[in-house]
Design a protein around this motif. Sequence first.
Motif, mmCIF file in Angstrom:
data_model
loop_
_atom_site.group_PDB
_atom_site.id
_atom_site.type_symbol
_atom_site.label_atom_id
_atom_site.label_comp_id
_atom_site.label_asym_id
_atom_site.label_seq_id
_atom_site.Cartn_x
_atom_site.Cartn_y
_atom_site.Cartn_z
ATOM 1 N N MET A 57 -25.026 -51.405 23.659
ATOM 2 C CA MET A 57 -24.545 -50.103 24.171
ATOM 3 C C MET A 57 -25.612 -49.414 25.024
ATOM 4 O O MET A 57 -25.347 -48.846 26.079
ATOM 5 N N GLN A 58 -26.851 -49.545 24.484
ATOM 6 C CA GLN A 58 -27.994 -48.954 25.218
ATOM 7 C C GLN A 58 -28.112 -49.568 26.613
ATOM 8 O O GLN A 58 -28.272 -48.868 27.603
ATOM 9 N N ASP A 59 -28.001 -50.899 26.648
ATOM 10 C CA ASP A 59 -28.110 -51.596 27.945
ATOM 11 C C ASP A 59 -26.988 -51.161 28.895
ATOM 12 O O ASP A 59 -27.193 -50.936 30.083
ATOM 13 N N ARG A 60 -25.779 -51.039 28.328
ATOM 14 C CA ARG A 60 -24.620 -50.649 29.161
ATOM 15 C C ARG A 60 -24.830 -49.251 29.757
ATOM 16 O O ARG A 60 -24.565 -49.017 30.939
ATOM 17 N N LEU A 61 -25.394 -48.340 28.882
ATOM 18 C CA LEU A 61 -25.636 -46.970 29.394
ATOM 19 C C LEU A 61 -26.655 -46.990 30.531
ATOM 20 O O LEU A 61 -26.499 -46.337 31.560
ATOM 21 N N LYS A 62 -27.719 -47.754 30.354
ATOM 22 C CA LYS A 62 -28.768 -47.828 31.402
ATOM 23 C C LYS A 62 -28.205 -48.450 32.694
ATOM 24 O O LYS A 62 -28.533 -48.043 33.801
ATOM 25 N N GLU A 107 -28.663 -37.982 27.838
ATOM 26 C CA GLU A 107 -29.777 -38.125 28.795
ATOM 27 C C GLU A 107 -29.266 -38.774 30.106
ATOM 28 O O GLU A 107 -29.555 -38.292 31.209
ATOM 29 N N VAL A 108 -28.475 -39.858 29.926
ATOM 30 C CA VAL A 108 -27.933 -40.557 31.115
ATOM 31 C C VAL A 108 -27.046 -39.599 31.922
ATOM 32 O O VAL A 108 -27.145 -39.498 33.151
ATOM 33 N N ARG A 109 -26.163 -38.873 31.220
ATOM 34 C CA ARG A 109 -25.296 -37.875 31.894
ATOM 35 C C ARG A 109 -26.135 -36.868 32.684
ATOM 36 O O ARG A 109 -25.854 -36.573 33.851
ATOM 37 N N ASP A 110 -27.234 -36.347 31.988
ATOM 38 C CA ASP A 110 -28.080 -35.331 32.661
ATOM 39 C C ASP A 110 -28.727 -35.907 33.914
ATOM 40 O O ASP A 110 -28.785 -35.255 34.972
ATOM 41 N N VAL A 111 -29.227 -37.131 33.780
ATOM 42 C CA VAL A 111 -29.893 -37.743 34.947
ATOM 43 C C VAL A 111 -28.896 -37.867 36.116
ATOM 44 O O VAL A 111 -29.195 -37.485 37.256
ATOM 45 N N ILE A 112 -27.707 -38.384 35.759
ATOM 46 C CA ILE A 112 -26.706 -38.560 36.837
ATOM 47 C C ILE A 112 -26.347 -37.192 37.455
ATOM 48 O O ILE A 112 -26.302 -37.028 38.682
ATOM 49 N N SER A 113 -26.126 -36.164 36.580
ATOM 50 C CA SER A 113 -25.773 -34.818 37.088
ATOM 51 C C SER A 113 -26.847 -34.278 38.023
ATOM 52 O O SER A 113 -26.560 -33.719 39.090
ATOM 53 N N MET A 114 -28.135 -34.431 37.558
ATOM 54 C CA MET A 114 -29.235 -33.913 38.399
ATOM 55 C C MET A 114 -29.270 -34.602 39.763
ATOM 56 O O MET A 114 -29.455 -33.968 40.790
ATOM 57 N N ARG A 115 -29.079 -35.945 39.730
ATOM 58 C CA ARG A 115 -29.094 -36.689 41.000
ATOM 59 C C ARG A 115 -27.945 -36.208 41.915
ATOM 60 O O ARG A 115 -28.120 -36.047 43.112
ATOM 61 N N ILE A 116 -26.790 -35.991 41.263
ATOM 62 C CA ILE A 116 -25.635 -35.537 42.076
ATOM 63 C C ILE A 116 -25.943 -34.166 42.693
ATOM 64 O O ILE A 116 -25.696 -33.923 43.883
#
Length: 346
Positions: free
Chosen positions: A1-6, A63-72
């Motif tokens: 799951m971790q790998d899929r999220l990354k 964390e992944v959501r936040d990173v994607i949001s910040m990039r967007i």
Amino acid sequence: MQDRLKELEGEAISKVESASSLKELNEVRVSFLGKKGPITEVLKGMGKLSAEERPKMGALANEVRDVISMRIESKQQELEEAAVNEKLASETIDITLPGRPVRTGSHHPLTKIVEELEDLFIGMGYTVAEGPEVEKDYYNFEALNLPKGHPARDMQDSFYITEEFLLRTHTSPVQARTMEKNNGQGPVKIICPGKVYRRDNDDATHSHQFMQIEGLVVDENIRMSDLKGTLEVFAKKMFGDDREIRLRPSFFPFTEPSVEMDISCKICGGAGCSVCKKTGWIEILGAGMVHPNVLEMAGYDSKKYTGFAFGMGAERIAMLKYGIDDIRHFYTDDIRFLTQFSVPEE
Ligand code: FA5
């Protein structure tokens, strides 16, 4: 799951970076962070994890959501800024370019001539008088010693509107009206510029509508020599000191004696050429001493008062002054003709 999220994070970031418009970026946002997006899908599998792993995975997903949001968000700023810059660049004005010239109009040559003549006579103590262009037969003819049926009415072919009204054929009715208004009292010293109408065939020197300027002086002891002196001043001021005038006997029913005034030809200096028809002289106006009948009809005592009058065509004066060969130029609005007179006003 971790790998899929990354993996999803990497995928999302590369799509964000390659988005070239705000619309495309919004599609990336919906597809990765929306309720039906792959991250939500991955989180649905959390139930299968151990109690120990679940919070860790939850934190990683956030964390992944936040990173994607910040990039967007930062990509959105970048795209918005680029759009503004592009708009500014397209609207740039080069203030060093020369401006487009504004074409200004100018006075019509006839207006200029009339104003020049008005100034000249106002300088000699005249005032400007005006009258109607649709005139009574009485003022146009009868009050000027031209009763109905008088053969001299044929000298001016007229546009009648009714039996009683016509388009004035000359500016002389203004002299009859002005004298009548004065009730036979006191002096008169006027010039009357205005449009007149005749059933003349249009050619190089005739127009069915043209401008006349009439002059009238009435007082005690006005003599023919006053008329001659006035016309001499007018001719020299208008055409130059070197011009001579001559008066020839003529006939107008409203003046007695009547004269026509000629001016020496400028082209040949009086020697004779085609312009002056080999005579050395060019006719410019009609004039004379006001007929006693005209004075009496307006209420003046012709034993006490005398006067002189003159009438000229403004187009003919302008043609002579500017060397214009055809009267129709004044009325055809050809810009090439009109701009020749657009000398800046003083
Ligand atoms: C008259 O109209 C007299 N009322 C002038 C006058 C006034 C005489 C006071 C005595 C005392 P005449 O018809 O000649 O006169 O016209 C005067 C001037 O108008 C002419 O000298 C000419 O310059 C001009 N004129 C006459 N007919 C035409 C025309 N069809 N087109 C352009 N100019 C014309």
